[in-house]
Design an enzyme around this catalytic site. Structure first.
Site, PDB file in Angstrom:
ATOM      1  CE  LYS A  34      -0.390  -0.277   5.043  1.00 37.30           C
ATOM      2  NZ  LYS A  34      -1.300  -0.338   6.197  1.00 37.30           N
ATOM      3  NE  ARG A 133      -6.125   0.731  11.387  1.00 38.94           N
ATOM      4  CZ  ARG A 133      -4.921   0.406  10.927  1.00 38.94           C
ATOM      5  NH1 ARG A 133      -3.921   1.284  11.009  1.00 38.94           N
ATOM      6  NH2 ARG A 133      -4.691  -0.794  10.414  1.00 38.94           N
ATOM      7  CE1 TYR A 296      13.489  31.995   3.615  1.00 37.16           C
ATOM      8  CE2 TYR A 296      13.518  29.598   3.435  1.00 37.16           C
ATOM      9  CZ  TYR A 296      13.342  30.855   2.859  1.00 37.16           C
ATOM     10  OH  TYR A 296      13.010  30.950   1.532  1.00 37.16           O
ATOM     11  CG  MET A 344       9.479  23.761  -0.981  1.00 40.29           C
ATOM     12  SD  MET A 344       8.321  24.786  -1.907  1.00 40.29           S
ATOM     13  CE  MET A 344       7.281  25.409  -0.590  1.00 40.29           C
TER      14      MET A 344
END
EC number: 5.1.1.1
Length: 402
Positions: A34, A133, A296, A344
């Site tokens: 998956k 679940r 940053y 990013m």
């Protein structure tokens, strides 16, 4: 195309599969592919494992199943763990996909389409034994037991459940779920069963039943963690498993005051192989003086004159922002620290301590590999190896090694 290369060693995955087969002496072994094979290529992995005689592949959604079926022969069994819904039932039939039915509503839908197509349709049933679940609950299972016509027109091939804490070998919840599962199976004596995920395989043969369905272990991820339980079985059981704390379950777990111990089959003689290597080139170098800020928000300040290299990947590529100012990469087996904020598309590393001959534009840097495995990376940022792999972005150049 990205300058970064993601290498997937299919031979390592096949090796891991053979290892798991060796442990599961009484059961077949399928494969969870998956989320695009945990992020590294469901189709390529499935084709490789078919060479090892794997016949069962588990996906999450019908879309994943359709994509996989287009790449595989029709005689390979593809299971859709999320089950069937009205909008995709016809596609499941068209592409010969087998749904894992998780509630009475899904059984009703699948039976409706069985009648519509006038054919018996295959299915698995998922019984909830404590993960809470997915899966049929106690009341729904009781309805199935009392009214077998609810399954009319369906070919029930397997009953499955899923362990909540299989990576914790001494957790009494495992045994509680096992016994609950066995209780349910008594009412379906001729149906095959599946319980073990990767961690469940290492819990021992009692958990293997007819089919194991590993995911993490196939991809070299550690499916076991060390947890020490100082409470007696009964104390731990009653405190942490109220949903299963019934007299029947407790009595069927042998001496309730005995601490549980599990033996890993042939522990230490098997080693899972990491199949994933992520490499990035140095694309920029700069010399910075003492007290220079990097990235940053100036979260890193040099404490000396430094040589800083920039690599072309960032959080858009699945390289978590949580690596900012922590973690490491490797150049020729030498550890190099990450400095400044992960942005990013870029990260910075401090190569000051490397020999000058190893610092140049285009130098290959190992981000993931044998020196820094997905599990090790996960431990740095407080997650699991599964998330590291499934987060790998689509921009990488992918290379499959047989």
């Amino acid at each position: 195309m990205s300058l970064c290369t993601l290498e997937i060693n299919l031979s390592a995955i096949k090796n891991n599969y053979r290892l798991l087969q060796d442990i599961c002496t009484t059961a077949l072994v399928g494969a969870a592919v998956k989320a695009n094979g945990y992020g590294i290529g469901a189709m390529q992995i499935a084709k490789a494992l078919i060479e090892e005689n794997c016949q069962y592949f588990f996906v999450a959604t019908s879309e994943e199943g359709i994509n996989l079926r287009k790449a595989l022969n029709n005689d390979i069994t593809i299971l859709v763990l999320n089950g069937v819904f009205t909008h995709d039932a016809l596609e499941l039939i068209q592409y010969n996909l087998t749904p894992v039915l998780n509630n009475l509503k899904q059984i009703e839908i699948w039976q409706k389409f069985s009648n519509l197509k006038e054919k018996i349709l295959p299915c698995y049933l998922h019984f909830n034994t404590g993960l809470n679940r997915f899966g049929l609950n106690y009341d729904e299972i009781e309805q199935l037991i009392n009214d077998r016509d609810l399954l009319k027109g369906l070919d029930l091939q397997y009953i499955i459940s899923h362990l909540a804490a299989s990576e914790e070998m001494d957790n009494p919840y495992n045994l509680a779920q096992l016994n609950r599962f066995k209780d349910y199976l008594e009412y379906f004596p001729n149906v095959k069963a599946s319980l073990a995920n990767s961690g469940g395989i290492f819990l021992g043969q009692d958990y293997h039943f007819d089919l194991a369905r590993p995911g993490a272990a196939l991809y070299g991820l550690n499916s076991l963690i060390e947890v020490s339980y100082n409470l007696s079985y009964k104390e731990k059981f009653e405190r942490n498993t109220p949903a299963l704390a019934t007299t029947v379950c407790i009595n069927k777990c042998a001496d309730v005051n005995t601490r549980l111990t599990y033996k890993v089959p042939l522990k230490g003689s098997y080693r899972l192989q990491n199949p994933v290597t992520l490499k990035a080139p140095i694309i920029h170098l700069q010399n910075l003086t003492l007290d220079s800020h990097i990235g940053y928000n100036m979260t890193f300040t040099t404490k000396r004159d430094s040589i800083i290299a920039t690599l072309p990947l960032g959080y858009a590529d699945g390289f978590s922002r949580n690596f900012s100012n922590q973690g490491e990469v490797f150049i020729n087996s030498r550890s190099v620290p990450i400095v400044g904020r992960v942005s990013m598309d870029l990260i910075n590393i401090d190569v000051t301590d490397l020999p000058p001959s190893e610092v140049f534009l285009g130098q290959e840097v190992e981000i993931i590999g044998n020196y820094c495995t997905p599990d090790k990376i996960a431990s740095i940022i407080g997650t699991v190896g599964y998330e590291v792999l499934t987060s790998l972005g689509s921009r990488y150049k992918r290379k499959y090694i047989s």
